[in-house]
Design a protein around this motif. Structure first.
Motif, short mmCIF file in Angstrom:
data_model
loop_
_atom_site.label_atom_id
_atom_site.label_comp_id
_atom_site.label_asym_id
_atom_site.label_seq_id
_atom_site.Cartn_x
_atom_site.Cartn_y
_atom_site.Cartn_z
N LYS A 201 0.84 -1.09 -0.17
CA LYS A 201 0.01 -0.09 0.04
C LYS A 201 0.76 1.29 0.04
CE LYS A 201 -3.67 -2.33 0.42
NZ LYS A 201 -4.74 -2.26 -0.96
N MET A 202 0.55 2.22 -0.76
CA MET A 202 1.39 3.21 -1.17
C MET A 202 1.27 4.18 0.26
SD MET A 202 3.31 5.03 -3.28
CE MET A 202 2.76 4.70 -4.89
N ARG A 203 0.40 4.36 0.94
CA ARG A 203 0.22 5.06 2.12
C ARG A 203 1.37 4.62 3.21
NH1 ARG A 203 -4.50 1.64 2.74
NH2 ARG A 203 -4.21 -0.01 4.41
N ASP A 204 1.73 3.38 3.22
CA ASP A 204 2.52 2.72 4.24
C ASP A 204 4.18 3.57 3.91
OD1 ASP A 204 0.79 1.18 5.55
OD2 ASP A 204 1.19 -0.62 4.41
N LEU A 205 4.38 4.05 2.60
CA LEU A 205 5.51 4.67 2.44
C LEU A 205 5.52 6.15 2.96
CD1 LEU A 205 5.99 3.80 -1.23
CD2 LEU A 205 6.74 2.38 0.79
N PHE A 206 4.46 6.63 3.35
CA PHE A 206 4.27 8.15 4.15
C PHE A 206 3.88 8.11 5.37
CE2 PHE A 206 4.12 8.36 -0.61
CZ PHE A 206 5.21 9.35 -0.73
N THR A 207 3.85 7.06 6.02
CA THR A 207 3.56 7.06 7.64
C THR A 207 4.85 8.05 8.30
OG1 THR A 207 5.14 5.17 8.12
CG2 THR A 207 2.64 4.72 7.91
#
Length: 480
Positions: free
Chosen positions: A236-242
């Motif tokens: 998931k792309m969002r996990d790269l921006f935690t």
């Protein structure tokens, strides 16, 4: 955990086989990239293409790579590393051979773009490779894969020397697909990543893979049960921006962009500068016009091929230097040093130098930018968890392709207007990348690979290399 099993089994026969197989994929990638600097001047003359169409021929490959890198990363995180890698290799092989039969410019433009789309998945071989390596061997092994990249580039130039005068560029395209064909044939041996299997819930498959590695290496399988750390929301792309990864992701994107922008720029710049004679021949506006005329249509001479071969050979010392410093200075400082030296060499090209000094400076610059590129390949799979490792590497690779997409218009088109402005762009970009490397929040030297993206970084990682205590900490940390 898989990490404990990989550490206990250690490095052996299995990893050697995997190194050769990963190396073949890497060699194929290098050959497909290197062919661009040979194919461009050939088609420029043969089909009387204007300079912008020559630049577009290079850029379309990178458009394909850029558009597919994240997709291949997502496929590898969702459906497995082996699946993503096999599809991308077969895709590249098919369109690589097909592009040799292109009758006109528009056909080769589309087909090379589709080759680029396939090549976008080849970096996932590093994800698969890294996940089977013990911590102490990881940096050295991933760096030594660069040797296959260097062999690929050298082999491509050597192949061009013999094939181009007699058989032409079409046969060069066909013969350049041989490593991909070998990889496709040997792919049946390749196992799926045990780390991926555990995360996707295939515990039995993961144990079977680990037992196979232990048998091949002649090492005992560790006792105990494999800890389940299933995670459904993988890739998931969002996990790269935690909050833990946001700055790392943004800085890595710029580092990868700068790496590819400078590396491929130098590859293209090398042929352009060699054909022009030296830097001084295009040092003023008046001389730039003259240089443009001389560059209108020139086939690569034997001397050009030999100089191209010498600068390509620089990748070998580049690997050795990076290999020597990466575990001493750490990943961040190694990348910063490589960028800084490349930037310095680019500035030295401002001085009016002869052909020999020009070759030497290009040799040093290429050695360090290729070393820096490979250091990024070590750092990126180490910093991201298994759940987003392929996606993280894929998006970084995608950003690298953006840099590679832009670079032909700097190295080939801008060069005709101003050689100094061209060199200043590359030097300035790498200077900023050196600073970005220093500002990366996480140093991965001496740490294991993180499994789940639901944990804070380092919770299960610190002390992995320490016997006894490290294992206990990982087991207790995973029972939360």
């Amino acid at each position: 955990m898989v990490e404990d099993a990989v550490e206990a089994i250690g490095f052996g026969k299995f990893q050697w086989k995997l190194s050769v197989l990963t190396g073949l994929a890497w060699m194929a990638d290098a050959m497909e990239m290197m062919i661009l600097s040979i194919l461009a001047p050939q088609l420029h003359c043969e089909w009387r293409l204007p300079s912008w169409q020559v630049a577009l021929l290079t850029s379309v490959v990178f458009v394909g790579m850029m558009s597919s890198s994240t997709l291949w990363g997502n496929i590898s995180d969702q459906y497995g590393r082996k699946t993503g890698l096999k599809i991308s290799v077969l895709w590249t092989l098919y369109y690589g051979i097909l592009s040799a039969f292109a009758p006109v410019y528009s056909w080769i433009l589309v087909l090379r773009g589709l080759v680029g789309f396939g090549i976008g998945g080849v970096p996932q071989s590093v994800t698969l490779y890294a996940e089977f390596l013990p911590m102490k061997a990881r940096a050295k092994c991933i760096l030594l894969i660069e040797v296959f990249w260097a062999i690929g580039t050298v082999f491509e130039v050597a192949l061009a020397v013999f094939v181009m005068p007699s058989l032409g560029w079409r046969w060069l395209l066909i013969l350049s697909a041989v490593p991909l064909l070998l990889f496709a044939v040997l792919c049946f041996w390749l196992p799926e990543s045990a780390r991926y299997d555990v995360l996707s819930g295939n515990q039995e498959k993961a144990i079977a893979t680990l037992k196979r590695i232990a048998t091949e290496n002649g090492a005992p399988m560790p006792l105990g049960k494999l800890i389940i750390s299933r995670q459904e929301d993988r890739g998931k792309m969002r996990d790269l921006f935690t909050p833990h990864f946001r700055w790392t992701t943004l800085l890595l994107w710029f580092i990868w962009f700068s790496n590819a922008f400078s590396y491929y720029g130098l590859v293209l710049l090398t042929t352009e500068l060699f054909q022009a004679g030296d830097v001084c021949s295009i040092s003023s506006r008046k001389k730039a016009v003259e240089a443009k005329c001389s560059l209108a249509c020139e086939y690569l001479s034997e001397e050009d091929y030999m100089d191209l071969l010498w600068t390509t050979l620089s990748e070998f010392p580049g690997v050795l230097v990076t290999l020597w410093i990466i575990d001493r200075l750490g990943r961040k400082k190694t990348m910063a040093l490589c960028f800084a030296i490349f930037s310095f060499c680019s500035l030295l090209l401002f001085i009016c130098v002869g052909r020999n000094v020009l070759t030497l400076l290009l040799f040093i610059a290429r050695a360090f930018i290729s070393g820096g590129f490979q250091a990024a390949y070590v750092y990126t799979p180490e910093v991201y968890p298994t759940a987003t490792r392929a996606l993280g590497l894929g998006t970084c690779s995608g950003m690298a392709r953006v840099g590679a997409l832009i670079t032909p218009f700097i190295a080939q088109v801008m060069l005709e207007s101003s050689v100094y402005l061209t060199l200043a762009v590359y030097s300035g970009c790498c200077l900023l990348a050196a600073l970005a490397s220093c500002f990366l929040p996480i140093e991965t030297k001496g740490r294991g690979l993180q499994e789940s993206s639901h944990r804070e970084w380092g919770q299960e990682m610190v002390g992995r290399g320490m016997h006894g205590a490290g294992v206990t900490r990982s087991n207790s940390g995973s029972q939360e």
